[in-house]
Scaffold this motif. Structure first.
Motif, PDB file in Angstrom:
ATOM      1  N   VAL A 241     -11.433 -35.461 -75.836  1.00 43.74           N
ATOM      2  CA  VAL A 241     -11.343 -36.562 -76.974  1.00 43.74           C
ATOM      3  C   VAL A 241      -9.997 -37.398 -76.957  1.00 43.74           C
ATOM      4  O   VAL A 241     -10.042 -38.596 -76.831  1.00 43.74           O
ATOM      5  N   THR A 242      -8.834 -36.657 -76.657  1.00 40.55           N
ATOM      6  CA  THR A 242      -7.500 -37.472 -76.345  1.00 40.55           C
ATOM      7  C   THR A 242      -6.810 -36.359 -75.182  1.00 40.55           C
ATOM      8  O   THR A 242      -7.476 -35.364 -75.041  1.00 40.55           O
ATOM      9  N   PRO A 243      -5.814 -36.895 -74.729  1.00 41.04           N
ATOM     10  CA  PRO A 243      -4.956 -36.046 -74.014  1.00 41.04           C
ATOM     11  C   PRO A 243      -4.803 -34.580 -74.435  1.00 41.04           C
ATOM     12  O   PRO A 243      -4.387 -33.528 -73.679  1.00 41.04           O
ATOM     13  N   GLN A 244      -4.618 -34.445 -75.755  1.00 42.56           N
ATOM     14  CA  GLN A 244      -4.228 -33.451 -76.421  1.00 42.56           C
ATOM     15  C   GLN A 244      -5.341 -32.454 -76.828  1.00 42.56           C
ATOM     16  O   GLN A 244      -5.387 -31.257 -76.836  1.00 42.56           O
ATOM     17  N   LEU A 245      -6.559 -33.112 -77.062  1.00 36.44           N
ATOM     18  CA  LEU A 245      -7.742 -32.558 -77.744  1.00 36.44           C
ATOM     19  C   LEU A 245      -8.925 -32.484 -76.671  1.00 36.44           C
ATOM     20  O   LEU A 245      -9.425 -33.570 -76.398  1.00 36.44           O
ATOM     21  N   SER A 246      -9.503 -31.437 -76.741  1.00 38.43           N
ATOM     22  CA  SER A 246     -10.805 -31.136 -75.838  1.00 38.43           C
ATOM     23  C   SER A 246     -11.749 -30.025 -76.342  1.00 38.43           C
ATOM     24  O   SER A 246     -11.387 -29.439 -77.005  1.00 38.43           O
ATOM     25  N   TRP A 247     -12.996 -30.124 -76.204  1.00 36.88           N
ATOM     26  CA  TRP A 247     -13.942 -29.156 -76.501  1.00 36.88           C
ATOM     27  C   TRP A 247     -15.161 -29.207 -75.535  1.00 36.88           C
ATOM     28  O   TRP A 247     -15.239 -30.103 -74.754  1.00 36.88           O
ATOM     29  N   TYR A 248     -16.019 -28.097 -75.929  1.00 37.23           N
ATOM     30  CA  TYR A 248     -17.046 -27.827 -75.071  1.00 37.23           C
ATOM     31  C   TYR A 248     -18.017 -27.160 -75.850  1.00 37.23           C
ATOM     32  O   TYR A 248     -17.632 -26.479 -76.790  1.00 37.23           O
ATOM     33  N   ALA A 249     -19.265 -26.982 -75.597  1.00 36.80           N
ATOM     34  CA  ALA A 249     -20.453 -26.100 -76.050  1.00 36.80           C
ATOM     35  C   ALA A 249     -21.583 -26.081 -75.061  1.00 36.80           C
ATOM     36  O   ALA A 249     -21.724 -27.031 -74.284  1.00 36.80           O
ATOM     37  N   SER A 250     -22.260 -24.903 -75.102  1.00 37.46           N
ATOM     38  CA  SER A 250     -23.304 -24.873 -74.476  1.00 37.46           C
ATOM     39  C   SER A 250     -24.343 -23.966 -75.262  1.00 37.46           C
ATOM     40  O   SER A 250     -24.093 -23.111 -76.209  1.00 37.46           O
ATOM     41  N   LEU A 251     -25.706 -24.371 -74.618  1.00 37.17           N
ATOM     42  CA  LEU A 251     -26.804 -23.675 -75.453  1.00 37.17           C
ATOM     43  C   LEU A 251     -27.789 -23.222 -74.435  1.00 37.17           C
ATOM     44  O   LEU A 251     -28.096 -24.142 -73.562  1.00 37.17           O
ATOM     45  N   GLY A 252     -28.481 -21.749 -74.416  1.00 33.12           N
ATOM     46  CA  GLY A 252     -29.277 -21.388 -73.574  1.00 33.12           C
ATOM     47  C   GLY A 252     -30.462 -20.737 -74.032  1.00 33.12           C
ATOM     48  O   GLY A 252     -30.444 -20.279 -75.194  1.00 33.12           O
ATOM     49  N   TYR A 253     -31.719 -20.953 -73.740  1.00 32.71           N
ATOM     50  CA  TYR A 253     -32.859 -20.509 -74.096  1.00 32.71           C
ATOM     51  C   TYR A 253     -33.655 -19.884 -73.143  1.00 32.71           C
ATOM     52  O   TYR A 253     -33.721 -20.806 -72.059  1.00 32.71           O
ATOM     53  N   THR A 254     -34.182 -18.740 -73.000  1.00 33.91           N
ATOM     54  CA  THR A 254     -34.784 -17.984 -72.117  1.00 33.91           C
ATOM     55  C   THR A 254     -36.233 -17.255 -72.939  1.00 33.91           C
ATOM     56  O   THR A 254     -35.736 -16.456 -73.747  1.00 33.91           O
ATOM     57  N   ARG A 255     -37.208 -17.373 -72.185  1.00 29.25           N
ATOM     58  CA  ARG A 255     -38.435 -16.544 -72.635  1.00 29.25           C
ATOM     59  C   ARG A 255     -38.738 -15.846 -71.443  1.00 29.25           C
ATOM     60  O   ARG A 255     -39.440 -16.704 -70.455  1.00 29.25           O
ATOM     61  N   THR A 256     -39.212 -14.783 -71.257  1.00 30.91           N
ATOM     62  CA  THR A 256     -39.638 -13.860 -70.193  1.00 30.91           C
ATOM     63  C   THR A 256     -40.692 -13.073 -70.794  1.00 30.91           C
ATOM     64  O   THR A 256     -40.807 -12.625 -71.848  1.00 30.91           O
ATOM     65  N   LYS A 257     -41.589 -12.840 -69.865  1.00 34.22           N
ATOM     66  CA  LYS A 257     -42.857 -12.000 -70.131  1.00 34.22           C
ATOM     67  C   LYS A 257     -43.548 -11.367 -68.935  1.00 34.22           C
ATOM     68  O   LYS A 257     -43.725 -12.166 -67.979  1.00 34.22           O
ATOM     69  N   PHE A 258     -43.783 -10.091 -69.032  1.00 42.66           N
ATOM     70  CA  PHE A 258     -44.714  -9.397 -67.995  1.00 42.66           C
ATOM     71  C   PHE A 258     -46.045  -9.750 -68.161  1.00 42.66           C
ATOM     72  O   PHE A 258     -46.788  -9.307 -69.182  1.00 42.66           O
TER      73      PHE A 258
ATOM     74  N   THR B 161     -51.847   6.236 -67.378  1.00 45.78           N
ATOM     75  CA  THR B 161     -51.523   4.878 -66.774  1.00 45.78           C
ATOM     76  C   THR B 161     -51.253   4.092 -68.114  1.00 45.78           C
ATOM     77  O   THR B 161     -51.964   4.093 -68.965  1.00 45.78           O
ATOM     78  N   ARG B 162     -50.021   3.542 -67.809  1.00 42.92           N
ATOM     79  CA  ARG B 162     -49.490   2.578 -69.200  1.00 42.92           C
ATOM     80  C   ARG B 162     -49.561   1.228 -68.715  1.00 42.92           C
ATOM     81  O   ARG B 162     -49.080   0.845 -67.623  1.00 42.92           O
ATOM     82  N   ASP B 163     -50.079   0.285 -69.425  1.00 44.78           N
ATOM     83  CA  ASP B 163     -50.100  -0.998 -69.271  1.00 44.78           C
ATOM     84  C   ASP B 163     -48.897  -1.804 -70.094  1.00 44.78           C
ATOM     85  O   ASP B 163     -48.963  -1.798 -71.554  1.00 44.78           O
ATOM     86  N   LEU B 164     -47.786  -2.141 -69.371  1.00 43.65           N
ATOM     87  CA  LEU B 164     -46.695  -2.771 -70.187  1.00 43.65           C
ATOM     88  C   LEU B 164     -46.724  -4.196 -70.284  1.00 43.65           C
ATOM     89  O   LEU B 164     -45.888  -4.868 -70.517  1.00 43.65           O
ATOM     90  N   SER B 165     -47.818  -4.710 -69.915  1.00 45.04           N
ATOM     91  CA  SER B 165     -47.924  -6.503 -69.750  1.00 45.04           C
ATOM     92  C   SER B 165     -47.676  -6.558 -71.350  1.00 45.04           C
ATOM     93  O   SER B 165     -48.153  -6.189 -72.059  1.00 45.04           O
ATOM     94  N   GLY B 166     -46.915  -7.856 -71.444  1.00 41.14           N
ATOM     95  CA  GLY B 166     -46.652  -8.646 -72.512  1.00 41.14           C
ATOM     96  C   GLY B 166     -45.050  -8.129 -72.790  1.00 41.14           C
ATOM     97  O   GLY B 166     -44.698  -8.910 -73.991  1.00 41.14           O
ATOM     98  N   SER B 167     -44.767  -7.236 -72.332  1.00 43.10           N
ATOM     99  CA  SER B 167     -43.096  -6.695 -72.686  1.00 43.10           C
ATOM    100  C   SER B 167     -42.213  -7.925 -72.154  1.00 43.10           C
ATOM    101  O   SER B 167     -42.716  -8.447 -71.072  1.00 43.10           O
ATOM    102  N   GLU B 168     -40.950  -8.038 -72.677  1.00 41.14           N
ATOM    103  CA  GLU B 168     -40.096  -8.992 -72.068  1.00 41.14           C
ATOM    104  C   GLU B 168     -39.066  -8.236 -71.161  1.00 41.14           C
ATOM    105  O   GLU B 168     -39.007  -6.877 -70.925  1.00 41.14           O
ATOM    106  N   PHE B 169     -38.519  -9.095 -70.258  1.00 40.44           N
ATOM    107  CA  PHE B 169     -37.463  -8.441 -69.492  1.00 40.44           C
ATOM    108  C   PHE B 169     -36.210  -7.777 -70.120  1.00 40.44           C
ATOM    109  O   PHE B 169     -35.980  -8.120 -71.144  1.00 40.44           O
TER     110      PHE B 169
END
Length: 774
Positions: free
Chosen positions: A634-651, A662-670
Motif C-alpha cells: 500500500v505504501t513503503p511502510q504498509l503491506s498485506w497479503y491474503a490467500s484462499l484455497g478450496y479442494t474437494r477430493t473423492k475416491f 471386502t469393504r467398498d470405501l468409494s465416496g470417502s475423501e483423501f
C-alpha cells in the motif's frame, strides 16, 4: 466440473500470491538487499520466469517474507500456503489434498518431492532433513503434477528450497533466539568475495536446541527434545576470462537428534494439553544425518542459448527407535534404520527467443536405499482364522455336513478358541527385516512456449521416462513367548498341540526370504496449453497435463512375499489468471484445477493378521478446486497479503479386501484434505525503527484416514492460528519479540484411541530474537 476452470480463470475476485512483483527486504539497507528477492522469479520449472509469467500454480516465499513473518522452518511455510496442510504433525504435508507420501498408504515412491539447492531429498527427509529457514533465499511450492519437468515422485507437486547465494560485497548476519520449550538457537551467515567479481563464498550455520513439551517420567527425559546443527557452504565462480560461465558449488551437512517421526502424548488423563507426558518404556527418537553436494554450471553459448549442467549427490541416514504399545513395560518396541543415497545428473539447453522460449534436457538419477527394521511385537491373535481352521478340521470326516453339524463344529471351535486365547491373547514375535531397494531413472524432457500472435501463446511439453526398480527382502521372525501346555486343557489337549503348531507355522511364514525382483516402467507424459494476454498486466491460460507415479514391488511381511503393482496416472486440467494493478503494487492471481486419477496404488490387508498387507492398483479418484491469492504494498511502510484455497477430493473406486471381508470405501475423501485453507497477514514499518507484523491461517476440518464412516472416526478438527512479531531495528542491529499460536489453539493431528495417545498441536510459543548485520 471442467466448465468450472473456464469460469475461474475470469474471476478477478480471487487473490494472488503472497509475494508481490517488486518485494524489497525488511530494511532499506544495501546489506539486506543482497539476501532479499527484489523481483519474484520462479526457477522451479527450470527456467527463470517472473511470477506473473508462470501459469503453473506456484506459491513463492521470499527471503524478505521469511524475515518479516519470522518463518523458522518449512512447516511454517506449509501453514501459510493455500491448499497446503500438515499430515501427521510436522512429518509430511499435502498439496491440493494429496499427501507427499501416499494418499491411501500405497506405493513405495512419494507423491511430492522436496529439492534443497537442487538435490532431491528422499521421503524420510520431510521429518528429519535440513528444513530450517535460516539464510534461505526462496521457497517455491509448485502445486499440481510436475511430472513433465520434475519426473519421478512429483504427481502432487514439488517444493524447491534455494539458499541465499554468495555476494560480491562482504556482509554477514548473526542471530540469537530464545523461545518457549527452552529453545536456544544461534545462527551465523557470512558472505563475500575471494577474488573480486570472479569468486565469491557464503557460509551459514545454525545450532538449535530445545527441550520440547512432552516429558517421559518412565525414562526421566524430554521425549521431543531437539538437537540440530546445520552447516552450509557455497562457492560462486564467474571468471572474467570466460564471460557467460557461472558455476555454483553447494555443500551442506545437517545433524539432527529429535523425537521420533510420530511423537505422541497421553490423552487419557485430565488437562493433557497443559501437562504432556509419554509413559513409553522405550525412547521414541530419530537420529538423522544429511549430506548434500550440488554442482550447478551454466554457460551462455549465445545471447539466446544457455547450456546448463547440474549434478547432485545426497545421503540421508536415519536411526530411529520407538515404543509400540506406549506402556512403561518394555514389551513391544522397534528400531528402523534407513540409509538412502541419491545421485542425479541433468544436461539442459535453454532457449530465450522473441517468439519461442523453451528448453530440452536429459536426466539420469539413481537412488539406493538400505532399509532395516527390527521389532519385538505382540500380534493380536487371529481368532477368526483359528475358528475357521478348527471348524474345517472338525468337519473333515463329514464330506457333506448338515447345518446342525456345521453349527455344532463352529460352537466347539469357538469354545476352544476362547480358552486358548485366554492363555495366549497375543503372539509375541521378534522380527528383523532387511529390504534393499534401488531405483534408476533416465528421461528426456522438453518444455516450450510459442507466441502465435502478440497475445496468444501456445504452451507444450513432454517427458519420456524410463525406470528400473529393484527390491529384495530378507526376513526372520521368531516366536518369543511360551506356548500353552496341552495338559492344562483336559479334553481339548489334542487341539492345543495342533494350534501351537498353527502359531509356529504362522510365525515361520513371516520369516522366509524373497529374492530380488526387478521391474521396468516407461511413461510418456505430455503437456499442452494456451495462454492469452488480454492486456500487458492481465492474462489467462488453460493447460492439460499428465501426471505419473511408477509401479514397483512391496513386501508383505506376514507372508514374506514380494508383490508387484503397476503405475498410476492422473490427467490434470488447469486454468490460471494472472493480473497486476496499480503499477504492479497489487497482484491478484488464481488457479483452478480438475484431476482424474486412475490405477491408484492402495494398501490392502488380506486378513491373516495386522501385518498381512500389500499394495495393489485398487483405486480411482478425482479432485478439484482452486487457489486465489492477493498481495499489495500500500505504501513503503504498509503491506498485506491474503490467500484462499478450496479442494474437494473423492475416491470413485476404493475396494479393500481382508480375507473374505471386502469393504467398498468409494465416496470417502483423501486423508488430511481440508476443503478450505485461508491465510492473511499485514506488516507496518514506522520511520522511527519500530516494526509490527500479524498473520493468521485457517484449516477446515479434515479426516486422518480414508473410510466409510469418516464423519465419526478420525476427524481432525478445524483450527485457526495467529502469529505476531514486534520489534525495533536500526541499520546494523535489531531486537524482536514474537509469538506463534498466540491464542493457544488446541487440536490433534491424529488420535490413537486404542492406546490413549495422540499427536497434539504445539502450544503457544513466545520468543525473543536479537540480530546483528554488517
Amino acid at each position: 466440473m471442467k466448465r468450472m476452470l473456464l469460469a475461474a480463470s475470469a474471476l478477478g475476485l480471487f487473490a494472488a500470491h503472497g509475494a508481490w512483483a517488486a518485494e524489497t527486504a525488511p530494511m532499506a539497507t544495501a546489506d539486506d538487499q543482497a539476501t532479499a528477492v527484489e523481483a519474484v522469479v520462479v526457477t522451479g520449472e527450470k527456467s527463470n520466469r517472473s511470477l506473473q509469467q508462470t501459469v503453473t500454480s506456484v506459491a513463492v516465499t521470499t527471503a524478505a517474507r521469511i524475515e518479516r513473518e519470522n518463518i523458522q522452518t518449512f512447516y511454517d511455510v506449509v501453514a501459510r500456503t493455500a491448499n497446503m496442510s500438515e499430515t501427521y504433525g510436522k512429518t509430511g504435508f499435502t498439496i491440493r489434498g494429496v499427501s507427499n507420501m501416499n494418499v491411501s498408504g500405497g506405493g513405495t515412491g512419494g507423491l511430492a518431492t522436496i529439492y534443497v539447492d537442487g538435490a532431491a531429498l528422499p521421503m524420510e527427509a520431510t521429518y528429519s532433513g535440513p528444513l530450517e529457514m535460516w539464510d534461505i533465499g526462496q521457497v517455491e511450492v509448485l502445486r499440481g503434477p510436475q511430472s513433465t519437468l520434475q519426473g519421478r515422485n512429483s504427481l502432487a507437486g514439488a517444493v524447491i528450497i534455494t539458499s541465499a547465494n554468495p555476494t560480491q560485497t562482504f556482509q554477514g548476519r548473526a542471530r540469537v533466539n530464545i523461545a518457549s520449550g527452552d529453545e536456544r538457537t544461534f545462527a551465523l551467515a557470512v558472505s563475500g568475495p575471494i577474488v573480486q567479481d570472479q569468486l565469491a563464498f557464503r557460509v551459514a550455520a545454525e545450532k538449535k536446541d530445545s527441550d520440547g513439551f512432552i516429558y517421559n517420567p518412565t525414562l526421566k527425559r524430554d521425549i521431543d527434545a531437539v538437537d540440530n546443527l546445520y552447516i552450509r557452504g557455497k562457492l560462486l565462480f564467474t571468471p572474467t576470462a570466460l564471460p557467460g560461465l557461472r558455476a555454483m558449488l553447494t555443500v551442506a551437512h545437517n545433524d539432527r537428534d529429535a523425537g521420533y517421526q510420530f511423537t505422541y502424548s497421553r490423552v487419557d488423563r485430565p488437562d493433557y494439553y497443559k501437562h504432556r507426558i509419554d509413559l513409553s518404556g522405550d525412547p521414541s527418537r530419530t537420529k538423522a544425518k544429511t549430506d548434500i553436494l550440488t554442482a550447478d554450471i551454466s554457460y551462455a553459448l549465445t545471447d539466446k542459448l544457455t547450456l546448463n549442467a547440474i549434478a547432485s549427490f545426497n545421503t540421508v541416514k536415519t536411526d530411529a527407535t520407538y515404543d509400540i504399545d506406549f506402556l512403561p513395560a518394555r514389551t513391544s518396541y522397534g528400531q528402523h534404520n534407513q540409509d538412502t543415497d541419491t545421485t542425479s545428473q541433468e544436461l539442459r539447453l535453454n532457449y530465450e527467443g522473441e517468439r519461442l522460449k523453451g528448453l530440452i534436457g536429459l536426466w539420469h538419477s539413481q537412488r539406493d536405499t538400505q532399509d532395516f527394521l527390527a521389532s519385538q511385537v505382540n500380534v493380536a491373535f487371529p481368532r477368526a482364522t483359528l475358528v475357521s481352521v478348527l471348524t474345517s478340521t472338525l468337519l473333515a470326516g463329514a464330506p457333506s455336513p448338515t447345518a446342525a453339524q456345521q453349527a455344532a463344529a463352529a460352537a466347539q471351535a469357538n469354545a476352544f478358541a476362547n480358552l486358548y486365547i485366554a492363555a495366549l491373547p497375543v503372539v509375541p514375535v521378534s522380527y528383523a527385516g532387511d529390504q534393499p531397494n534401488q531405483v534408476e531413472t533416465s528421461a528426456i524432457f522438453a518444455d516450450a512456449s510459442f507466441a502465435l500472435t502478440d497475445r496468444l501463446t501456445l504452451l507444450g511439453g513432454f517427458r519420456y521416462d524410463h525406470e528400473k526398480n529393484t527390491i529384495a527382502t530378507t526376513q526372520k521372525a521368531t516366536f518369543t513367548g511360551t506356548y500353552p501346555s496341552p495338559a492344562a486343557f483336559g479334553a481339548y489337549a489334542p487341539y492345543v498341540t495342533q494350534v501351537n503348531a498353527f502359531v509356529a507355522n504362522m510365525v515361520a511364514q513371516a520369516g522366509s526370504n524373497a529374492p530380488a525382483d526387478t521391474r521396468t516402467f516407461n511413461a510418456f507424459l505430455p503437456k499442452v496449453g494456451l495462454k492469452y494476454a488480454w492486456t500487458q498486466d492481465i492474462s489467462t491460460s488453460l493447460t492439460a497435463q499428465r501426471g505419473y507415479r511408477s509401479g514397483g514391488s512391496t513386501v508383505n511381511q506376514a507372508r514374506s512375499t514380494v508383490v508387484a503393482y503397476d503405475p498410476e496416472y492422473t490427467w490434470n486440467y488447469e486454468a490460471s489468471l494472472r493480473t497486476a494493478w496499480l503499477d504492479g503494487s497489487l497482484t491478484v492471481n488464481a488457479n483452478a484445477f480438475y484431476v482424474d486419477w486412475t490405477d491408484q496404488q492402495v494398501t490392502v490387508n488380506l486378513g491373516l493378521n495386522s501385518y498381512d498387507f500389500q499394495v495393489e492398483n485398487a483405486g480411482k479418484s478425482h479432485l478439484y478446486g482452486f487457489e486465489a491469492e492477493i498481495a499489495q504494498r500500500v505504501t513503503p511502510q504498509l503491506s498485506w497479503y491474503a490467500s484462499l484455497g478450496y479442494t474437494r477430493t473423492k475416491f470413485d473406486a476404493f475396494t479393500v479386501s481382508s480375507g473374505s471381508d471386502t469393504r467398498d470405501l468409494s465416496g470417502s475423501e483423501f486423508p488430511y484434505a481440508p476443503h478450505w485453507t485461508l491465510a492473511a497477514g499485514a506488516d507496518y514499518r514506522w520511520d522511527n525503527g519500530f516494526i509490527a507484523h500479524l498473520d493468521g491461517n485457517y484449516r477446515a476440518k479434515a479426516y486422518s484416514e480414508a473410510g466409510m464412516v469418516q464423519s465419526q472416526d478420525g476427524v481432525v478438527k478445524s483450527r485457526l492460528l495467529f502469529n505476531g512479531r514486534f520489534g525495533y531495528e536500526r541499520e546494523h542491529w535489531g531486537a524482536y519479540v514474537y509469538g506463534k499460536n498466540l491464542l493457544n489453539a488446541t487440536y490433534s493431528q491424529y488420535d490413537r484411541a486404542d492406546a490413549g495417545v495422540a499427536l497434539l498441536s504445539e502450544p503457544r510459543i513466545v520468543g525473543l530474537t536479537l540480530e546483528t548485520r554488517w
